[in-house]
Design an enzyme around this catalytic site. Structure first.
Site, PDB file in Angstrom:
ATOM      1  CB  ALA A  74      22.423 -38.378  34.962  1.00 55.12           C
ATOM      2  CD  GLN A  76      22.670 -34.568  42.291  1.00 53.22           C
ATOM      3  OE1 GLN A  76      22.624 -33.391  41.987  1.00 53.22           O
ATOM      4  NE2 GLN A  76      22.163 -35.028  43.432  1.00 53.22           N
ATOM      5  CB  SER A  77      20.008 -34.155  34.969  1.00 55.72           C
ATOM      6  OG  SER A  77      19.866 -33.327  33.830  1.00 55.72           O
ATOM      7  CG  ASN A  78      24.260 -29.586  36.080  1.00 57.93           C
ATOM      8  OD1 ASN A  78      24.176 -29.211  37.241  1.00 57.93           O
ATOM      9  ND2 ASN A  78      25.283 -30.306  35.636  1.00 57.93           N
ATOM     10  CB  ALA A  80      16.665 -32.633  35.050  1.00 55.83           C
TER      11      ALA A  80
END
Ligand SMILES: *Cc1c(COP(=O)(O)O)cnc(C)c1O
Length: 338
Positions: A74, A76-78, A80
């Site tokens: 997403a 705000q992906s952690n 990623a």
């Protein structure tokens, strides 16, 4: 369980702490003792659960000769952020596909994890519409990179395949060893349940070590039945990979879906309360999307008397605090009302 036959990078030395949360337990005013497993303190820029999974996924990529990592998440992906982090450390190129699950939510200049993607040197960011087939999009990206002479490796969203979930089977064993060492008899473990690798790996590992501590997941997006099926399937596959002979009992997979609110990544009042309570009592930072909603579930279950008096309940803190900085207004508005 024997983890030695799988390719693995050691990103974690020793164990993450298991801590008591006396101040939070006291504020809730019930006779339940709360504990926390601090996977928010895992190594990797700003910590969080994906580091355990990436120990196995990135090792697999390196073994296959990859020089480039592709993953998705997403906006705000952690996951990623941590994939970018470990890629940088390993000298691998990292390419991200971000799914805009909430329309209009991608902002190039946004703070939080989004800011860190750039700082950690990702090679490209492509934003795609919510509901897209992310695997198909990543395969397309892989074809382009292959044509450009690269050797790409795809890590699925959340690193939630049996390879990544193995990292959480490791965590289940690590936790049992700590609890035995501390002589701490935990009655129940609460975990966030998203792309499911954490929940599934914990259940597979708990089964593998015959720890017999019930594990419940708190959903961050899907309805209960749907999430339980996803967790069950992945727990089964992970147990098979680890040759856990007894297999997974369907009844051991339990999810709560009443803390999702209006949808994935959308704030709820109980999430805001949970983030503030953890910060104000234990000085522990949760996040708005995962650990905050899971903690809201934990707090509600404690208040409702879901756990018998005198129970010891362990919360698996999966991290995610950088996302707080992309949601500051959500918390500030609430403060201004007082
Ligand atoms: C990804 C993530 C989760 C959920 O873990 P899954 O393995 O995807 O279910 C929970 N908390 C944080 C902070 C995360 O980034």
């Amino acid at each position: 369980m024997n983890f030695t036959k799988f390719p693995r990078r050691k990103y974690l030395q020793g164990s993450t702490p298991v801590e008591s949360m006396p101040a939070l337990s006291k504020v809730l005013g019930t006779d339940v003792n709360l504990y926390v497993k601090r996977d928010d303190l895992l190594p990797g820029s700003a910590g969080g659960n994906k580091t355990r999974k990436l120990e196995f996924c990135i090792a697999d990529a390196l073994e296959k000769g990859a020089d480039t990592i592709i993953t998705c998440g997403a906006v705000q992906s952690n996951h990623a952020r941590l994939t970018a982090s470990w890629s940088a450390k390993e000298g691998l190129e990292c390419h991200l596909l971000l799914e805009e699950r909430v329309k209009g939510s991608y902002k190039k200049k946004a703070s939080g994890n989004n800011f860190l993607f750039e700082l950690l040197g990702v090679k490209s960011i492509e934003v795609v519409k919510g509901g897209s087939d992310m695997m198909a999009q990543m395969e397309k990206k892989a074809d382009d990179l292959t044509a450009a002479g690269k050797t790409p490796y795809i890590i699925p969203g959340g690193a939630s395949n049996p390879i990544g979930a193995t990292g959480y089977a490791v965590c289940a064993e690590e936790t049992m060893n700590q609890l035995n060492e501390m002589r701490l008899d935990i009655d129940h473990i609460i975990v966030p349940s998203g792309s499911a690798g954490t929940h599934a790996g914990m259940v597979a590992g708990m089964t593998g070590v015959s720890g017999n501590i019930p594990i419940s997941g708190v959903n961050v997006s899907r309805p209960k039945e749907e999430q339980e099926e996803i967790v069950y399937k992945l727990a089964e596959e992970t147990a098979q990979r680890l040759e856990v002979k007894m297999g997974i009992n369907r009844e051991d997979i339990v999810c709560f879906d009443q803390y999702v609110g209006p949808g994935y990544s959308l704030p709820t009042d109980s999430m805001v309360e949970a983030v503030k309570l953890f910060a104000g009592t234990e000085a522990i930072l949760l996040d708005p999307v995962y650990s905050g909603k899971a903690a809201a579930g934990l707090i509600d279950l404690v208040r409702k008397g879901h756990f018998p008096k005198g129970s010891n309940v362990l919360f698996l803190h999966t991290g995610g605090s950088p996302a707080l900085y992309a949601y500051m207004d959500t918390f500030r508005l609430d403060i201004n009302e007082h």
